[in-house]
Design a protein around this motif. Structure first.
Motif, PDB file in Angstrom:
ATOM      1  N   TYR A  13      -9.975 -26.482  -5.704  1.00  0.00           N
ATOM      2  CA  TYR A  13     -10.762 -25.319  -5.339  1.00  0.00           C
ATOM      3  C   TYR A  13      -9.916 -24.071  -5.534  1.00  0.00           C
ATOM      4  O   TYR A  13      -8.758 -24.036  -5.102  1.00  0.00           O
ATOM      5  CB  TYR A  13     -11.261 -25.433  -3.900  1.00  0.00           C
ATOM      6  CG  TYR A  13     -12.589 -26.134  -3.858  1.00  0.00           C
ATOM      7  CD1 TYR A  13     -13.745 -25.445  -3.543  1.00  0.00           C
ATOM      8  CD2 TYR A  13     -12.697 -27.469  -4.196  1.00  0.00           C
ATOM      9  CE1 TYR A  13     -14.979 -26.081  -3.545  1.00  0.00           C
ATOM     10  CE2 TYR A  13     -13.917 -28.115  -4.203  1.00  0.00           C
ATOM     11  CZ  TYR A  13     -15.056 -27.415  -3.878  1.00  0.00           C
ATOM     12  OH  TYR A  13     -16.271 -28.042  -3.898  1.00  0.00           O
ATOM     13  N   PRO A  14     -10.471 -23.055  -6.184  1.00  0.00           N
ATOM     14  CA  PRO A  14      -9.701 -21.827  -6.410  1.00  0.00           C
ATOM     15  C   PRO A  14      -9.144 -21.286  -5.094  1.00  0.00           C
ATOM     16  O   PRO A  14      -9.890 -21.166  -4.108  1.00  0.00           O
ATOM     17  CB  PRO A  14     -10.719 -20.858  -7.013  1.00  0.00           C
ATOM     18  CG  PRO A  14     -11.783 -21.738  -7.582  1.00  0.00           C
ATOM     19  CD  PRO A  14     -11.826 -22.947  -6.691  1.00  0.00           C
ATOM     20  N   ASP A  15      -7.865 -20.996  -5.081  1.00  0.00           N
ATOM     21  CA  ASP A  15      -7.186 -20.432  -3.911  1.00  0.00           C
ATOM     22  C   ASP A  15      -7.307 -21.317  -2.668  1.00  0.00           C
ATOM     23  O   ASP A  15      -7.251 -20.819  -1.542  1.00  0.00           O
ATOM     24  CB  ASP A  15      -7.710 -19.028  -3.600  1.00  0.00           C
ATOM     25  CG  ASP A  15      -7.608 -18.099  -4.787  1.00  0.00           C
ATOM     26  OD1 ASP A  15      -6.684 -18.280  -5.609  1.00  0.00           O
ATOM     27  OD2 ASP A  15      -8.439 -17.190  -4.909  1.00  0.00           O
ATOM     28  N   GLY A  16      -7.495 -22.612  -2.862  1.00  0.00           N
ATOM     29  CA  GLY A  16      -7.674 -23.511  -1.722  1.00  0.00           C
ATOM     30  C   GLY A  16      -7.157 -24.911  -1.995  1.00  0.00           C
ATOM     31  O   GLY A  16      -6.320 -25.127  -2.869  1.00  0.00           O
ATOM     32  N   PRO A  17      -7.692 -25.872  -1.249  1.00  0.00           N
ATOM     33  CA  PRO A  17      -7.186 -27.247  -1.319  1.00  0.00           C
ATOM     34  C   PRO A  17      -7.680 -28.022  -2.528  1.00  0.00           C
ATOM     35  O   PRO A  17      -8.497 -27.533  -3.314  1.00  0.00           O
ATOM     36  CB  PRO A  17      -7.758 -27.863  -0.036  1.00  0.00           C
ATOM     37  CG  PRO A  17      -9.054 -27.147   0.156  1.00  0.00           C
ATOM     38  CD  PRO A  17      -8.778 -25.724  -0.285  1.00  0.00           C
ATOM     39  N   LEU A  18      -7.192 -29.243  -2.627  1.00  0.00           N
ATOM     40  CA  LEU A  18      -7.721 -30.221  -3.562  1.00  0.00           C
ATOM     41  C   LEU A  18      -8.688 -31.085  -2.778  1.00  0.00           C
ATOM     42  O   LEU A  18      -8.337 -31.611  -1.719  1.00  0.00           O
ATOM     43  CB  LEU A  18      -6.603 -31.105  -4.121  1.00  0.00           C
ATOM     44  CG  LEU A  18      -5.510 -30.410  -4.911  1.00  0.00           C
ATOM     45  CD1 LEU A  18      -4.401 -31.401  -5.233  1.00  0.00           C
ATOM     46  CD2 LEU A  18      -6.071 -29.800  -6.178  1.00  0.00           C
ATOM     47  N   LEU A  19      -9.920 -31.216  -3.257  1.00  0.00           N
ATOM     48  CA  LEU A  19     -10.873 -32.098  -2.592  1.00  0.00           C
ATOM     49  C   LEU A  19     -10.819 -33.455  -3.266  1.00  0.00           C
ATOM     50  O   LEU A  19     -11.039 -33.574  -4.476  1.00  0.00           O
ATOM     51  CB  LEU A  19     -12.292 -31.549  -2.668  1.00  0.00           C
ATOM     52  CG  LEU A  19     -12.654 -30.465  -1.684  1.00  0.00           C
ATOM     53  CD1 LEU A  19     -14.153 -30.229  -1.684  1.00  0.00           C
ATOM     54  CD2 LEU A  19     -12.176 -30.744  -0.289  1.00  0.00           C
ATOM     55  N   LYS A  60      -5.753 -19.568   3.694  1.00  0.00           N
ATOM     56  CA  LYS A  60      -6.513 -18.309   3.761  1.00  0.00           C
ATOM     57  C   LYS A  60      -5.680 -17.200   4.372  1.00  0.00           C
ATOM     58  O   LYS A  60      -5.563 -16.111   3.804  1.00  0.00           O
ATOM     59  CB  LYS A  60      -7.792 -18.509   4.567  1.00  0.00           C
ATOM     60  CG  LYS A  60      -8.780 -19.432   3.906  1.00  0.00           C
ATOM     61  CD  LYS A  60      -9.972 -19.662   4.799  1.00  0.00           C
ATOM     62  CE  LYS A  60     -10.847 -20.762   4.254  1.00  0.00           C
ATOM     63  NZ  LYS A  60     -11.934 -21.093   5.164  1.00  0.00           N
ATOM     64  N   ALA A  61      -5.116 -17.452   5.541  1.00  0.00           N
ATOM     65  CA  ALA A  61      -4.308 -16.422   6.235  1.00  0.00           C
ATOM     66  C   ALA A  61      -3.041 -16.101   5.467  1.00  0.00           C
ATOM     67  O   ALA A  61      -2.553 -14.973   5.512  1.00  0.00           O
ATOM     68  CB  ALA A  61      -3.972 -16.912   7.640  1.00  0.00           C
ATOM     69  N   ALA A  62      -2.517 -17.093   4.730  1.00  0.00           N
ATOM     70  CA  ALA A  62      -1.268 -16.889   3.994  1.00  0.00           C
ATOM     71  C   ALA A  62      -1.487 -16.169   2.663  1.00  0.00           C
ATOM     72  O   ALA A  62      -0.531 -15.748   2.020  1.00  0.00           O
ATOM     73  CB  ALA A  62      -0.600 -18.240   3.743  1.00  0.00           C
ATOM     74  N   GLY A  63      -2.752 -16.064   2.242  1.00  0.00           N
ATOM     75  CA  GLY A  63      -3.032 -15.411   0.970  1.00  0.00           C
ATOM     76  C   GLY A  63      -2.694 -16.273  -0.236  1.00  0.00           C
ATOM     77  O   GLY A  63      -2.417 -15.750  -1.310  1.00  0.00           O
ATOM     78  N   PHE A  64      -2.738 -17.592  -0.070  1.00  0.00           N
ATOM     79  CA  PHE A  64      -2.447 -18.509  -1.183  1.00  0.00           C
ATOM     80  C   PHE A  64      -3.388 -18.250  -2.351  1.00  0.00           C
ATOM     81  O   PHE A  64      -4.592 -18.097  -2.171  1.00  0.00           O
ATOM     82  CB  PHE A  64      -2.594 -19.952  -0.700  1.00  0.00           C
ATOM     83  CG  PHE A  64      -2.398 -20.982  -1.768  1.00  0.00           C
ATOM     84  CD1 PHE A  64      -1.143 -21.257  -2.281  1.00  0.00           C
ATOM     85  CD2 PHE A  64      -3.478 -21.684  -2.277  1.00  0.00           C
ATOM     86  CE1 PHE A  64      -0.960 -22.209  -3.269  1.00  0.00           C
ATOM     87  CE2 PHE A  64      -3.311 -22.648  -3.264  1.00  0.00           C
ATOM     88  CZ  PHE A  64      -2.051 -22.905  -3.762  1.00  0.00           C
ATOM     89  N   ARG A  65      -2.831 -18.184  -3.545  1.00  0.00           N
ATOM     90  CA  ARG A  65      -3.616 -17.936  -4.750  1.00  0.00           C
ATOM     91  C   ARG A  65      -3.234 -18.942  -5.825  1.00  0.00           C
ATOM     92  O   ARG A  65      -2.084 -19.303  -5.971  1.00  0.00           O
ATOM     93  CB  ARG A  65      -3.372 -16.523  -5.290  1.00  0.00           C
ATOM     94  CG  ARG A  65      -3.779 -15.430  -4.341  1.00  0.00           C
ATOM     95  CD  ARG A  65      -5.299 -15.310  -4.316  1.00  0.00           C
ATOM     96  NE  ARG A  65      -5.725 -14.272  -3.399  1.00  0.00           N
ATOM     97  CZ  ARG A  65      -6.295 -14.505  -2.221  1.00  0.00           C
ATOM     98  NH1 ARG A  65      -6.468 -15.719  -1.795  1.00  0.00           N
ATOM     99  NH2 ARG A  65      -6.676 -13.517  -1.450  1.00  0.00           N
ATOM    100  N   THR A  66      -4.246 -19.366  -6.563  1.00  0.00           N
ATOM    101  CA  THR A  66      -4.026 -20.257  -7.703  1.00  0.00           C
ATOM    102  C   THR A  66      -4.205 -19.466  -8.987  1.00  0.00           C
ATOM    103  O   THR A  66      -4.776 -18.377  -8.984  1.00  0.00           O
ATOM    104  CB  THR A  66      -5.008 -21.436  -7.676  1.00  0.00           C
ATOM    105  OG1 THR A  66      -6.343 -20.942  -7.710  1.00  0.00           O
ATOM    106  CG2 THR A  66      -4.802 -22.293  -6.439  1.00  0.00           C
ATOM    107  N   GLU A  67      -3.738 -20.020 -10.076  1.00  0.00           N
ATOM    108  CA  GLU A  67      -3.827 -19.323 -11.354  1.00  0.00           C
ATOM    109  C   GLU A  67      -5.200 -19.441 -11.996  1.00  0.00           C
ATOM    110  O   GLU A  67      -5.554 -18.649 -12.838  1.00  0.00           O
ATOM    111  CB  GLU A  67      -2.760 -19.857 -12.299  1.00  0.00           C
ATOM    112  CG  GLU A  67      -1.386 -19.650 -11.724  1.00  0.00           C
ATOM    113  CD  GLU A  67      -0.353 -19.377 -12.774  1.00  0.00           C
ATOM    114  OE1 GLU A  67      -0.712 -19.274 -13.952  1.00  0.00           O
ATOM    115  OE2 GLU A  67       0.802 -19.254 -12.404  1.00  0.00           O
ATOM    116  N   ASP A  68      -5.971 -20.462 -11.620  1.00  0.00           N
ATOM    117  CA  ASP A  68      -7.285 -20.679 -12.233  1.00  0.00           C
ATOM    118  C   ASP A  68      -8.372 -20.035 -11.443  1.00  0.00           C
ATOM    119  O   ASP A  68      -8.468 -20.040 -10.313  1.00  0.00           O
ATOM    120  CB  ASP A  68      -7.553 -22.174 -12.362  1.00  0.00           C
ATOM    121  CG  ASP A  68      -6.510 -22.852 -13.223  1.00  0.00           C
ATOM    122  OD1 ASP A  68      -5.386 -23.023 -12.722  1.00  0.00           O
ATOM    123  OD2 ASP A  68      -6.816 -23.203 -14.359  1.00  0.00           O
TER     124      ASP A  68
END
Length: 68
Positions: A13-19, A60-68
């Motif tokens: 998931y963009p900017d989130g976990p792997l489901l 979310k709170a940490a502002g994690f971002r993915t490249e895709d």
């Protein structure tokens, strides 16, 4: 896993976990089984979750971002 069971899938998931969906066995690097109680689980990929390997929403709170 039975012959008729669908293959497990992993959806990033963009900017989130792997489901992770499907009938799978999760293990530590040492081979210890990691219990889970659902056929769909969210796996942490930001590295900040307090319940690793599962996601707790900290990305979310940490502002994690993915490249895709």
């Amino acid at each position: 896993m039975s012959a008729s069971a669908p293959q497990p899938t992993i959806t990033p998931y963009p900017d989130g976990p792997l489901l992770l969906r499907g009938d799978v066995v999760l293990q530590t690097a040492d081979g210890e089984v990691i219990p889970h109680h659902r056929r769909t689980v969210a796996l942490c990929r930001c590295g900040l979750s307090a319940i690793k390997p599962f996601c707790d929403g900290t990305h979310k709170a940490a502002g994690f971002r993915t490249e895709d």
